[in-house]
Design a protein around this motif. Structure first.
Motif, PDB file in Angstrom:
ATOM      1  N   ILE A   1     -11.668 -48.775 109.814  1.00 29.78           N
ATOM      2  CA  ILE A   1     -10.283 -48.672 109.350  1.00 29.78           C
ATOM      3  C   ILE A   1      -9.547 -47.593 110.135  1.00 29.78           C
ATOM      4  O   ILE A   1      -8.369 -47.757 110.472  1.00 29.78           O
ATOM      5  CB  ILE A   1     -10.244 -48.379 107.833  1.00 29.78           C
ATOM      6  N   GLN A   2     -10.242 -46.515 110.478  1.00 28.07           N
ATOM      7  CA  GLN A   2      -9.621 -45.496 111.326  1.00 28.07           C
ATOM      8  C   GLN A   2      -9.205 -46.095 112.672  1.00 28.07           C
ATOM      9  O   GLN A   2      -8.115 -45.808 113.185  1.00 28.07           O
ATOM     10  CB  GLN A   2     -10.594 -44.340 111.545  1.00 28.07           C
ATOM     11  N   LYS A   3     -10.072 -46.940 113.233  1.00 30.37           N
ATOM     12  CA  LYS A   3      -9.752 -47.573 114.512  1.00 30.37           C
ATOM     13  C   LYS A   3      -8.569 -48.527 114.359  1.00 30.37           C
ATOM     14  O   LYS A   3      -7.688 -48.600 115.228  1.00 30.37           O
ATOM     15  CB  LYS A   3     -10.974 -48.313 115.040  1.00 30.37           C
ATOM     16  N   LEU A   4      -8.526 -49.237 113.241  1.00 29.17           N
ATOM     17  CA  LEU A   4      -7.405 -50.149 112.980  1.00 29.17           C
ATOM     18  C   LEU A   4      -6.101 -49.379 112.846  1.00 29.17           C
ATOM     19  O   LEU A   4      -5.060 -49.807 113.363  1.00 29.17           O
ATOM     20  CB  LEU A   4      -7.693 -50.953 111.713  1.00 29.17           C
ATOM     21  N   VAL A   5      -6.144 -48.230 112.169  1.00 28.45           N
ATOM     22  CA  VAL A   5      -4.956 -47.375 112.082  1.00 28.45           C
ATOM     23  C   VAL A   5      -4.481 -46.995 113.481  1.00 28.45           C
ATOM     24  O   VAL A   5      -3.285 -47.031 113.786  1.00 28.45           O
ATOM     25  CB  VAL A   5      -5.247 -46.113 111.237  1.00 28.45           C
TER      26      VAL A   5
ATOM     27  N   ALA B   1      -1.245 -43.600 109.438  1.00 26.88           N
ATOM     28  CA  ALA B   1      -0.916 -44.657 108.484  1.00 26.88           C
ATOM     29  C   ALA B   1      -2.012 -44.823 107.442  1.00 26.88           C
ATOM     30  O   ALA B   1      -3.176 -44.468 107.662  1.00 26.88           O
ATOM     31  CB  ALA B   1      -0.700 -45.980 109.224  1.00 26.88           C
ATOM     32  N   THR B   2      -1.631 -45.383 106.309  1.00 23.26           N
ATOM     33  CA  THR B   2      -2.561 -45.821 105.274  1.00 23.26           C
ATOM     34  C   THR B   2      -2.340 -47.318 105.085  1.00 23.26           C
ATOM     35  O   THR B   2      -1.196 -47.780 105.049  1.00 23.26           O
ATOM     36  CB  THR B   2      -2.325 -45.058 103.959  1.00 23.26           C
ATOM     37  N   LEU B   3      -3.437 -48.077 104.950  1.00 24.33           N
ATOM     38  CA  LEU B   3      -3.368 -49.534 105.040  1.00 24.33           C
ATOM     39  C   LEU B   3      -3.680 -50.204 103.699  1.00 24.33           C
ATOM     40  O   LEU B   3      -4.618 -49.808 102.992  1.00 24.33           O
ATOM     41  CB  LEU B   3      -4.358 -50.034 106.098  1.00 24.33           C
TER      42      LEU B   3
ATOM     43  N   ASN C   1      -6.643 -48.920  95.817  1.00 27.68           N
ATOM     44  CA  ASN C   1      -6.019 -50.158  96.281  1.00 27.68           C
ATOM     45  C   ASN C   1      -6.094 -50.356  97.794  1.00 27.68           C
ATOM     46  O   ASN C   1      -5.614 -51.375  98.304  1.00 27.68           O
ATOM     47  CB  ASN C   1      -4.539 -50.186  95.880  1.00 27.68           C
ATOM     48  N   GLY C   2      -6.656 -49.395  98.515  1.00 31.62           N
ATOM     49  CA  GLY C   2      -6.702 -49.510  99.968  1.00 31.62           C
ATOM     50  C   GLY C   2      -7.585 -50.653 100.434  1.00 31.62           C
ATOM     51  O   GLY C   2      -8.397 -51.192  99.679  1.00 31.62           O
ATOM     52  N   ILE C   3      -7.427 -51.045 101.695  1.00 30.63           N
ATOM     53  CA  ILE C   3      -8.219 -52.163 102.212  1.00 30.63           C
ATOM     54  C   ILE C   3      -9.693 -51.773 102.323  1.00 30.63           C
ATOM     55  O   ILE C   3     -10.038 -50.612 102.503  1.00 30.63           O
ATOM     56  CB  ILE C   3      -7.697 -52.661 103.574  1.00 30.63           C
ATOM     57  N   SER C   4     -10.553 -52.770 102.223  1.00 24.65           N
ATOM     58  CA  SER C   4     -11.985 -52.537 102.378  1.00 24.65           C
ATOM     59  C   SER C   4     -12.353 -52.528 103.857  1.00 24.65           C
ATOM     60  O   SER C   4     -11.600 -52.991 104.716  1.00 24.65           O
ATOM     61  CB  SER C   4     -12.782 -53.630 101.666  1.00 24.65           C
ATOM     62  N   SER C   5     -13.536 -52.015 104.156  1.00 25.14           N
ATOM     63  CA  SER C   5     -13.973 -51.947 105.554  1.00 25.14           C
ATOM     64  C   SER C   5     -14.178 -53.342 106.133  1.00 25.14           C
ATOM     65  O   SER C   5     -13.951 -53.559 107.328  1.00 25.14           O
ATOM     66  CB  SER C   5     -15.258 -51.119 105.667  1.00 25.14           C
ATOM     67  N   ARG C   6     -14.603 -54.304 105.311  1.00 21.76           N
ATOM     68  CA  ARG C   6     -14.754 -55.669 105.829  1.00 21.76           C
ATOM     69  C   ARG C   6     -13.391 -56.282 106.140  1.00 21.76           C
ATOM     70  O   ARG C   6     -13.228 -56.962 107.152  1.00 21.76           O
ATOM     71  CB  ARG C   6     -15.513 -56.542 104.827  1.00 21.76           C
TER      72      ARG C   6
ATOM     73  N   PHE D   1     -13.337 -41.313 101.906  1.00 18.58           N
ATOM     74  CA  PHE D   1     -13.552 -41.231 103.350  1.00 18.58           C
ATOM     75  C   PHE D   1     -13.121 -42.559 103.958  1.00 18.58           C
ATOM     76  O   PHE D   1     -13.622 -43.620 103.567  1.00 18.58           O
ATOM     77  CB  PHE D   1     -15.040 -40.971 103.641  1.00 18.58           C
ATOM     78  N   VAL D   2     -12.216 -42.515 104.910  1.00 21.95           N
ATOM     79  CA  VAL D   2     -11.732 -43.741 105.541  1.00 21.95           C
ATOM     80  C   VAL D   2     -12.772 -44.220 106.549  1.00 21.95           C
ATOM     81  O   VAL D   2     -13.132 -43.497 107.482  1.00 21.95           O
ATOM     82  CB  VAL D   2     -10.371 -43.512 106.219  1.00 21.95           C
TER      83      VAL D   2
END
Length: 600
Positions: free
Chosen positions: A54-58, A73-75, A145-150, A49-50
């Motif tokens: 991170i959804q807002k950053l996308v 996008a995927t970050l 490997n995706g970015i963390s929420s922090r 679950f993103v």
């Protein structure tokens, strides 16, 4: 104490690792994508679950360089990890469609490059048509490997404040694979892991960049860091936290001490002779550790088929099947399976490595690592052991493995508010030198600084936590084992593979905090799960007791396949926490009373 549907687990936690699915029906609704569940999801397990941040950053990124109507996008934190996603997507679509997949790189602005002790972050976006999202999700989930929420929170503020900017340098997709990725240093300047160029379009009139621009207003990175974190976070502080964590994982630090003392502890007396923190590598998640162990073996030994031994955590098998030449799967993890493997080896078949769990999830079976090690030595394959379930204070698997992987998200952290993973190389392993050389060339430290700080703090008391959890778990499993209402208790102490587990146990080691139970009917399993007064959701190894209908969540689309390996679809998995034993007993007793009502 029960958390509402879709709320964070633990409650009131911005970066919670789990999400509340408090009833059996809610778990099914989640798997079916039913709106009454999905609409209430405030968070979820991060690889599935993103996170909303991170959804807002996308959304911010697509506003700048994409099309909100057609693209998402995927970050990732590095070009290399983004490239893996990019390559996977284009391998699944037509040549014409692949032209619609691109990578856009964001780098710290000149105002953000304020010195070696400043925190900065690169951010690499794989942008693609929305209909490709299910393909990209596989990479996010399996690779870890995706970015963390922090990191996402940091990058969102930095992007909005003009301290993270698009790199306008132009690079073709073909040249991406030729770009060197040097590690393990992350906090480097332009042209390094912190900022390698990738071309993209500029914001348009229809999608303007936000008006807030800290860099233009004269606000520098030092001020940004001060406002974001206070004075207690710098690249140096994060590096120190990572060293302390690596010392703990190597087994050379088991005392509950503050960071300065942790850094002074001598590197001796670890899991095996001659081990040090230099043999430990950190990753953003446990699956990232396993994914990269597989990638490293492929790089070190060449493209060969792998072996998955025992019924594994779902993503381990998917990694071995989807990346590389494929996988020979032994789902029972039995002596008969080893007989078959030995026959294949004698007939000339050769393998990259054998991946296994000790013990396995969710059946808590222990593989015969002594025999596996002997076959590996004789026929030349690596052994990779995932020790997440029991952890190294209970058992020591490193003498039998070339690589030990673990999810630090679980009991090592306990607080369920930070992700992390580790790989340990056995300094006496057959492939040690080759693996060290390969990791030295390929390894990237993409573990986010703030996550490292939280993980270090959380893990200081893991020794005392594990002792209590071991003791409580033995009491609760004995209680359930004695009840005629329970069909089966899956726990290393009661498994037919207990002698194998005991052969790995440390002198003061226990049987861990995870167990699974089954009942005589689906209705009874539902009654037990719905009545049990503990937090409900995915994950394990938490400081609080947590439960889930694990097989439903992990294998909803393949329940018959799971059943073929004696994994009951109605199995309930429970991870014991630090609650008072008498209190937990009463909660389990009430759940059993609900089972009895259904039975009668």
């Amino acid at each position: 104490m029960l958390q509402a549907l879709g709320g964070p687990v633990p409650p009131n936690t911005d970066h919670a690792v789990s999400v509340s699915l408090p009833t059996w029906r809610a778990n099914i609704g989640y798997e079916e994508g039913e709106d009454w569940v999905i609409s209430k999801m405030q968070c979820g397990y991060p690889r599935f679950f993103v996170h909303p941040t991170i959804q807002k950053l996308v959304g911010e990124i697509i506003q700048r360089v994409g099309d909100h109507e057609t693209e998402t996008a995927t970050l990732f934190a590095s070009l290399k990890t983004a490239q893996l996603c990019h390559s996977f997507i284009i391998s699944k679509v037509s040549d014409e469609q692949s032209q619609k997949v691109r990578i856009v790189n964001f780098i710290p602005s000149p105002h953000a490059e304020a010195g070696s002790t400043s925190i900065t972050s690169s951010l690499v976006s794989v942008i693609y048509p929305k209909e490709f999202a299910p393909i990209a999700k596989q990479v996010w989930q399996h690779s870890g490997n995706g970015i963390s929420s922090r990191r996402g929170e940091f990058c969102l503020r930095a992007l909005q404040d003009g301290l993270l900017v698009e790199d306008k340098g132009s690079v073709t997709a073909e040249s991406l694979s030729q770009r060197p990725c040097k590690g393990p240093r992350r906090y480097q300047g332009r042209g390094s892991l912190s900022g390698v160029a990738w071309g993209a379009s500029t914001p348009t009139a229809s999608s303007p960049a936000p008006t807030t621009n800290g860099a233009e207003d004269g606000r520098d990175n030092a001020q940004f860091i001060e406002e974001r974190f206070g004075r207690n976070l710098s690249a140096l502080y994060a590096t120190q936290a990572k060293i302390a964590v690596r010392k703990r994982i190597a087994g050379v630090l088991t005392a509950d001490v503050e960071l300065p003392e942790a850094l002074e502890t001598a590197s001796s007396g670890g899991r095996v002779d001659d081990i040090s923190e230099e043999d430990v590598l950190l990753y953003p998640s446990g699956m990232s550790a396993i994914f990269n162990a597989h990638q490293t073996l492929l790089s070190a030994r060449g493209p060969m088929q792998s072996i998955c031994f025992g019924f594994p955590y779902t993503d381990t098998l998917k990694i071995l099947q989807k990346w590389g030449p494929g996988c020979l799967f032994y789902g029972h993890g039995s002596s008969e399976d080893l007989d078959d493997l030995e026959t294949r080896l004698k007939n000339g078949e050769r393998f990259l490595g054998l991946f296994t769990e000790a013990p396995s999830n969710p059946l808590l079976k222990t593989p015969d690592l002594v025999r596996i090690r002997a076959l590996a030595d004789q026929y030349g394959f690596a052994v990779v052991v995932d020790e997440t379930i029991s952890n190294f204070l209970n058992i020591n698997v490193l003498p039998y493995a070339d690589i030990v992987a673990s999810s630090l998200t679980k009991i090592f952290s306990g607080d369920s508010n930070v992700m992390g993973g580790s790989v340990i190389l056995n300094p006496h392993g057959n492939y040690y030198q080759k693996l060290k050389e390969t990791y030295a060339r390929d390894y990237e430290d993409i573990y986010w600084a703030e996550d490292a700080v939280f993980l270090e703090r959380n893990s200081r008391d893991f020794v005392t936590r594990i002792d209590k959890i071991n003791s409580t778990s033995e009491e609760i499993t004995a209680m359930l084992k004695a009840s005629p209402l329970v069909k089966e208790v899956y726990y290393p102490k009661y498994s037919h593979t207990r002698p194998l587990y005991d052969s790995l146990r440390n002198p003061n080691g226990g049987y861990g905090g995870l167990f699974s139970v089954t009942f005589h009917s689906n209705a009874e399993a539902i009654a037990f799960y719905d009545t049990l007064e503990v937090l409900k959701g995915p994950s394990l190894g938490t400081n609080f007791t947590i439960s889930s209908p694990y097989v439903l969540l992990a294998h909803y689309g393949e329940l018959d396949w799971a059943r073929s390996f004696n994994v009951d679809p109605d199995l309930v998995r429970i991870s014991v926490g630090l609650e008072d034993l008498a209190d937990l007993r009463s909660r389990f007793q009430r759940a059993l009373e609900a089972v009895e009502k259904v039975k009668n």
